[in-house]
Design a protein around this motif. Structure first.
Motif, PDB file in Angstrom:
ATOM      1  N   VAL A  83       0.851  -1.186   0.000  1.00  0.00           N
ATOM      2  CA  VAL A  83       0.000   0.000   0.000  1.00  0.00           C
ATOM      3  C   VAL A  83       0.889   1.239   0.000  1.00  0.00           C
ATOM      4  CG1 VAL A  83      -1.768   1.266   1.246  1.00  0.00           C
ATOM      5  CG2 VAL A  83      -1.826  -1.227   1.212  1.00  0.00           C
ATOM      6  N   PHE A  84       0.725   2.037  -1.015  1.00  0.00           N
ATOM      7  CA  PHE A  84       1.449   3.305  -1.127  1.00  0.00           C
ATOM      8  C   PHE A  84       0.426   4.394  -1.367  1.00  0.00           C
ATOM      9  CE2 PHE A  84       4.474   0.156  -2.675  1.00  0.00           C
ATOM     10  CZ  PHE A  84       5.593   0.485  -1.954  1.00  0.00           C
ATOM     11  N   TYR A  85       0.637   5.509  -0.751  1.00  0.00           N
ATOM     12  CA  TYR A  85      -0.232   6.651  -0.988  1.00  0.00           C
ATOM     13  C   TYR A  85       0.668   7.847  -1.238  1.00  0.00           C
ATOM     14  CZ  TYR A  85      -4.040   9.930  -0.525  1.00  0.00           C
ATOM     15  OH  TYR A  85      -4.967  10.900  -0.768  1.00  0.00           O
ATOM     16  N   PHE A  86       0.937   8.088  -2.489  1.00  0.00           N
ATOM     17  CA  PHE A  86       1.830   9.169  -2.901  1.00  0.00           C
ATOM     18  C   PHE A  86       3.209   9.045  -2.262  1.00  0.00           C
ATOM     19  CE2 PHE A  86      -2.385  11.187  -3.381  1.00  0.00           C
ATOM     20  CZ  PHE A  86      -2.358  11.322  -4.759  1.00  0.00           C
ATOM     21  N   LEU A  87       3.607   7.832  -1.977  1.00  0.00           N
ATOM     22  CA  LEU A  87       4.921   7.601  -1.373  1.00  0.00           C
ATOM     23  C   LEU A  87       5.665   6.561  -2.172  1.00  0.00           C
ATOM     24  CD1 LEU A  87       3.958   7.366   2.388  1.00  0.00           C
ATOM     25  CD2 LEU A  87       4.989   9.295   1.237  1.00  0.00           C
ATOM     26  N   VAL A  88       6.958   6.605  -2.086  1.00  0.00           N
ATOM     27  CA  VAL A  88       7.814   5.590  -2.687  1.00  0.00           C
ATOM     28  C   VAL A  88       8.331   4.718  -1.553  1.00  0.00           C
ATOM     29  CG1 VAL A  88       9.959   5.234  -3.967  1.00  0.00           C
ATOM     30  CG2 VAL A  88       8.465   7.155  -4.540  1.00  0.00           C
ATOM     31  N   HIS A  89       8.371   3.421  -1.792  1.00  0.00           N
ATOM     32  CA  HIS A  89       8.879   2.500  -0.781  1.00  0.00           C
ATOM     33  C   HIS A  89      10.295   2.933  -0.370  1.00  0.00           C
ATOM     34  CE1 HIS A  89      10.324  -1.196   1.044  1.00  0.00           C
ATOM     35  NE2 HIS A  89       9.058  -1.536   1.179  1.00  0.00           N
ATOM     36  N   ALA A  90      10.612   2.821   0.897  1.00  0.00           N
ATOM     37  CA  ALA A  90      11.890   3.307   1.428  1.00  0.00           C
ATOM     38  C   ALA A  90      13.093   2.655   0.741  1.00  0.00           C
ATOM     39  CB  ALA A  90      11.958   3.063   2.933  1.00  0.00           C
ATOM     40  N   HIS A  91      13.008   1.363   0.449  1.00  0.00           N
ATOM     41  CA  HIS A  91      14.132   0.690  -0.210  1.00  0.00           C
ATOM     42  C   HIS A  91      14.350   1.238  -1.620  1.00  0.00           C
ATOM     43  CE1 HIS A  91      14.663  -2.173   3.000  1.00  0.00           C
ATOM     44  NE2 HIS A  91      13.377  -2.466   2.955  1.00  0.00           N
ATOM     45  N   LEU A  92      13.261   1.454  -2.344  1.00  0.00           N
ATOM     46  CA  LEU A  92      13.376   1.999  -3.696  1.00  0.00           C
ATOM     47  C   LEU A  92      13.900   3.428  -3.656  1.00  0.00           C
ATOM     48  CD1 LEU A  92      12.995   1.679  -6.707  1.00  0.00           C
ATOM     49  CD2 LEU A  92      10.591   2.305  -6.415  1.00  0.00           C
ATOM     50  N   LYS A  93      13.452   4.200  -2.683  1.00  0.00           N
ATOM     51  CA  LYS A  93      13.943   5.567  -2.551  1.00  0.00           C
ATOM     52  C   LYS A  93      15.451   5.576  -2.292  1.00  0.00           C
ATOM     53  CE  LYS A  93      13.103   9.914  -0.083  1.00  0.00           C
ATOM     54  NZ  LYS A  93      13.924  10.615  -0.994  1.00  0.00           N
ATOM     55  N   ARG A  94      15.924   4.715  -1.389  1.00  0.00           N
ATOM     56  CA  ARG A  94      17.371   4.633  -1.131  1.00  0.00           C
ATOM     57  C   ARG A  94      18.129   4.187  -2.376  1.00  0.00           C
ATOM     58  NH1 ARG A  94      15.626   3.021   4.144  1.00  0.00           N
ATOM     59  NH2 ARG A  94      15.592   0.835   3.585  1.00  0.00           N
ATOM     60  N   PHE A  95      17.542   3.234  -3.109  1.00  0.00           N
ATOM     61  CA  PHE A  95      18.172   2.741  -4.333  1.00  0.00           C
ATOM     62  C   PHE A  95      18.359   3.887  -5.336  1.00  0.00           C
ATOM     63  CE2 PHE A  95      18.323   0.760  -8.489  1.00  0.00           C
ATOM     64  CZ  PHE A  95      19.135  -0.342  -8.286  1.00  0.00           C
ATOM     65  N   ILE A  96      17.336   4.699  -5.490  1.00  0.00           N
ATOM     66  CA  ILE A  96      17.388   5.802  -6.449  1.00  0.00           C
ATOM     67  C   ILE A  96      18.296   6.922  -5.966  1.00  0.00           C
ATOM     68  CG2 ILE A  96      15.990   7.649  -7.473  1.00  0.00           C
ATOM     69  CD1 ILE A  96      13.698   5.545  -7.577  1.00  0.00           C
ATOM     70  N   GLU A  97      18.261   7.223  -4.698  1.00  0.00           N
ATOM     71  CA  GLU A  97      19.006   8.365  -4.162  1.00  0.00           C
ATOM     72  C   GLU A  97      20.509   8.118  -4.007  1.00  0.00           C
ATOM     73  OE1 GLU A  97      18.022  11.488  -3.579  1.00  0.00           O
ATOM     74  OE2 GLU A  97      16.039  10.976  -4.351  1.00  0.00           O
ATOM     75  N   LEU A  98      20.929   6.859  -3.931  1.00  0.00           N
ATOM     76  CA  LEU A  98      22.338   6.565  -3.654  1.00  0.00           C
ATOM     77  C   LEU A  98      23.310   7.257  -4.604  1.00  0.00           C
ATOM     78  CD1 LEU A  98      24.506   5.135  -1.998  1.00  0.00           C
ATOM     79  CD2 LEU A  98      24.236   3.173  -3.550  1.00  0.00           C
ATOM     80  N   PRO A  99      23.168   7.187  -5.924  1.00  0.00           N
ATOM     81  CA  PRO A  99      24.159   7.843  -6.787  1.00  0.00           C
ATOM     82  C   PRO A  99      24.215   9.357  -6.595  1.00  0.00           C
ATOM     83  CG  PRO A  99      22.591   6.568  -8.100  1.00  0.00           C
ATOM     84  CD  PRO A  99      22.175   6.461  -6.677  1.00  0.00           C
ATOM     85  N   TYR A 100      23.102   9.956  -6.235  1.00  0.00           N
ATOM     86  CA  TYR A 100      23.087  11.401  -6.006  1.00  0.00           C
ATOM     87  C   TYR A 100      23.974  11.749  -4.809  1.00  0.00           C
ATOM     88  CZ  TYR A 100      19.195  11.423  -9.258  1.00  0.00           C
ATOM     89  OH  TYR A 100      18.430  11.278 -10.373  1.00  0.00           O
ATOM     90  N   ARG A 101      23.990  10.868  -3.815  1.00  0.00           N
ATOM     91  CA  ARG A 101      24.855  11.091  -2.655  1.00  0.00           C
ATOM     92  C   ARG A 101      26.315  10.762  -2.976  1.00  0.00           C
ATOM     93  NH1 ARG A 101      26.783   7.801   1.143  1.00  0.00           N
ATOM     94  NH2 ARG A 101      25.322   6.099   0.745  1.00  0.00           N
ATOM     95  N   LEU A 102      26.517   9.630  -3.644  1.00  0.00           N
ATOM     96  CA  LEU A 102      27.893   9.195  -3.919  1.00  0.00           C
ATOM     97  C   LEU A 102      28.641  10.139  -4.853  1.00  0.00           C
ATOM     98  CD1 LEU A 102      27.514   5.321  -4.420  1.00  0.00           C
ATOM     99  CD2 LEU A 102      28.396   6.539  -2.417  1.00  0.00           C
ATOM    100  N   TYR A 103      27.945  10.677  -5.827  1.00  0.00           N
ATOM    101  CA  TYR A 103      28.622  11.463  -6.867  1.00  0.00           C
ATOM    102  C   TYR A 103      28.329  12.961  -6.806  1.00  0.00           C
ATOM    103  CZ  TYR A 103      29.055   6.738  -8.640  1.00  0.00           C
ATOM    104  OH  TYR A 103      29.326   5.398  -8.755  1.00  0.00           O
ATOM    105  N   ARG A 104      27.724  13.415  -5.728  1.00  0.00           N
ATOM    106  CA  ARG A 104      27.315  14.819  -5.654  1.00  0.00           C
ATOM    107  C   ARG A 104      28.478  15.802  -5.804  1.00  0.00           C
ATOM    108  NH1 ARG A 104      25.852  13.500   0.096  1.00  0.00           N
ATOM    109  NH2 ARG A 104      27.807  13.793   1.207  1.00  0.00           N
ATOM    110  N   ASP A 105      29.673  15.405  -5.403  1.00  0.00           N
ATOM    111  CA  ASP A 105      30.836  16.306  -5.506  1.00  0.00           C
ATOM    112  C   ASP A 105      31.659  16.077  -6.774  1.00  0.00           C
ATOM    113  OD1 ASP A 105      30.165  17.489  -3.067  1.00  0.00           O
ATOM    114  OD2 ASP A 105      31.282  15.969  -1.949  1.00  0.00           O
ATOM    115  N   ASP A 106      31.213  15.177  -7.630  1.00  0.00           N
ATOM    116  CA  ASP A 106      31.940  14.893  -8.868  1.00  0.00           C
ATOM    117  C   ASP A 106      31.476  15.876  -9.943  1.00  0.00           C
ATOM    118  OD1 ASP A 106      32.955  13.946 -11.257  1.00  0.00           O
ATOM    119  OD2 ASP A 106      32.546  11.853 -10.798  1.00  0.00           O
TER     120      ASP A 106
END
Length: 146
Positions: free
Chosen positions: A71-94
């Protein structure tokens, strides 16, 4: 008894809810369980009246219908959100990294947004080291070629 299971989890067979239903099926072999993977077939069901009629006919003839989906209500599952956000954190200074649009990344991994899920299965994993998220990988099986 005919039990129709509408499986809507993008996790497919790894879905905790679907595993619970499979447990019920093993505990009650006298009942007939019919599975419809609606999450993986959502585009086809929306565009192919015969495919939708097949599911609806089973639902109409069922003694019990089990909805197995998160059940999601305008939310993304936490695992999927972490999966998507990881490269933004890892490469933010590149300075050479050009980040993809988050929405595009999300839609590519969502069965209701990506028509490839009509014939593909995907599983995403996160890698942790000492409790910190350090990597990710996705496995995709294309049913048309395997």
């Amino acid at each position: 008894m005919k039990v129709v299971v509408l499986a809507g989890s993008p996790k497919g067979n790894a879905s905790v809810t679907l595993q619970s239903v499979r447990w019920l099926e093993r505990k009650h072999p006298e009942h007939r369980f019919v599975y419809h993977r609606v999450a993986q077939r959502i585009k086809r069901l929306a565009n192919d009246p015969a495919a939708l009629d097949e599911v609806l006919d089973d639902v109409r003839g069922a003694d019990l219908v089990i909805w197995a989906f998160p059940v999601f209500y305008f939310l993304v599952h936490a695992h999927l959100k972490r999966f998507i956000e990881l490269p933004y954190r890892l490469y933010r200074d590149d300075p050479t990294w050009v980040p993809p649009l988050r929405r595009d990344e999300l839609h590519s991994l969502m069965p209701d947004q990506n028509p490839a899920f009509d014939f593909c299965e995907a599983k995403c994993w996160l890698a942790y080291r000492d409790g910190a998220l350090v990597g990710r990988i996705a496995g995709i099986i294309n049913g048309r070629y395997n």
